[in-house]
Design a protein around this motif. Structure first.
Motif, PDB file in Angstrom:
ATOM      1  N   ARG A 236       0.849  -1.206   0.000  1.00 15.49           N
ATOM      2  CA  ARG A 236       0.000   0.000   0.000  1.00 15.49           C
ATOM      3  C   ARG A 236       0.877   1.245   0.000  1.00 15.49           C
ATOM      4  O   ARG A 236       1.878   1.315   0.720  1.00 15.49           O
ATOM      5  CB  ARG A 236      -0.908  -0.005   1.229  1.00 15.49           C
TER       6      ARG A 236
ATOM      7  N   SER B 244      -3.649   3.928  -1.742  1.00 11.24           N
ATOM      8  CA  SER B 244      -3.991   2.794  -2.605  1.00 11.24           C
ATOM      9  C   SER B 244      -4.791   1.742  -1.831  1.00 11.24           C
ATOM     10  O   SER B 244      -4.667   1.618  -0.613  1.00 11.24           O
ATOM     11  CB  SER B 244      -2.722   2.158  -3.186  1.00 11.24           C
ATOM     12  N   SER B 245      -5.607   1.023  -2.562  1.00 16.69           N
ATOM     13  CA  SER B 245      -6.430  -0.020  -1.942  1.00 16.69           C
ATOM     14  C   SER B 245      -5.617  -1.316  -1.812  1.00 16.69           C
ATOM     15  O   SER B 245      -4.608  -1.504  -2.492  1.00 16.69           O
ATOM     16  CB  SER B 245      -7.685  -0.271  -2.776  1.00 16.69           C
ATOM     17  N   ILE B 246      -6.074  -2.186  -0.945  1.00 18.37           N
ATOM     18  CA  ILE B 246      -5.423  -3.475  -0.733  1.00 18.37           C
ATOM     19  C   ILE B 246      -6.322  -4.572  -1.288  1.00 18.37           C
ATOM     20  O   ILE B 246      -7.459  -4.750  -0.834  1.00 18.37           O
ATOM     21  CB  ILE B 246      -5.147  -3.730   0.762  1.00 18.37           C
TER      22      ILE B 246
END
Length: 259
Positions: free
Chosen positions: A99, A176-178
């Motif tokens: 991330r 950011s997405s995981i």
């Protein structure tokens, strides 16, 4: 000499077998949300470092006590509760979550040793628009009134020094997405982290008997081959030498010579 070498080799082999030890490690999956990574193997708030990303893994290297495993997440060493993770027999291709986030505060963002603004010492200052890629997990903590945001546990470098700490996520953007990790392996119900010395040699009596027989037979064969020439030589009869009696100018034969 050949027999001595054989016995020596056998003894050495058994020594290696019974004294060998092996360290075993495992990956454990975080299948539930809200699972903490601890700095000490004690179940208390002060020992909680961050919440591990769900569906990813921690690396287990040993047992700390009856409740905790010694573990590692990326390059951070710590502990996880045994009841919080599922130990598996396999190596994931992507065990840890990735991330990134960017600092949006114009004055920069402080890195703190705990997720709190109050009575806290600043470890470092992260500059405006710095992209931080060393995300480990989230942690609840002190919040700005009416804003409920988690803290990010991360790592930064300053003056050739690596620092671990918390930044307030409300001052970050481009987070950011995981993506979930779907990897899964066979579950290990009772992990063993070390095969102690001599454990490999703890065989059943039947197995040990076969080993003794297997080792003894070559020795017996070698002994037989060494003494076989002597046995064969002792069985060959020695012929009696005929003796002629001499009397003056003639020889007198023994009557037995005629037979």
């Amino acid at each position: 000499m050949l027999l001595s070498l054989s016995i020596l080799s056998t003894s050495f082999s058994f020594k290696l077998f019974t004294n060998a030890s092996e360290k075993i490690s495992y990956y454990a999956k975080i299948e539930e949300s809200g699972i903490y990574f601890y700095s000490n193997p004690i179940e208390q708030e002060e020992s909680k470092l961050f919440i591990l990303p769900q569906s990813y893994f921690v690396y287990l290297t040993d047992e700390a006590n009856e409740n905790f495993y010694v573990s590692q997440y990326k390059d951070v060493h710590g502990y996880v509760r045994k009841q919080d993770v599922v130990v598996m027999n396999g190596t994931p291709t992507m065990p840890y979550a990735s991330r990134n986030f960017t600092i949006k505060d114009l004055d920069g963002l402080s890195l703190y040793p705990s997720p709190s603004f109050t009575n806290n010492t600043t470890l470092a200052k992260i500059d405006y628009l710095t992209i931080v890629s060393s995300y480990y997990g989230e942690m609840p903590g002190e919040n700005i009134p009416d804003i409920n945001c988690p803290w990010f546990y991360c790592k930064v470098s300053e003056d050739d020094t690596t620092l671990f700490g918390y930044v307030y996520s409300d001052s970050c953007y481009k987070i950011s997405s995981i993506s979930p990790n779907t990897e899964s392996f066979e579950v290990v119900s009772s992990p063993i982290f070390e095969i102690s010395e001599g454990q490999e040699g703890s065989l059943s009596e039947v197995a040990m008997a076969f080993i003794v027989i297997g080792v003894s037979l070559p020795c017996i064969l070698i002994i037989y081959l060494l003494i076989k020439p002597s046995l064969q030589k002792s069985k060959i009869p020695t012929p009696k030498k005929k003796i002629r009696k001499r009397h003056g100018d003639y020889f007198e034969f023994d009557e037995n010579d005629l037979n």
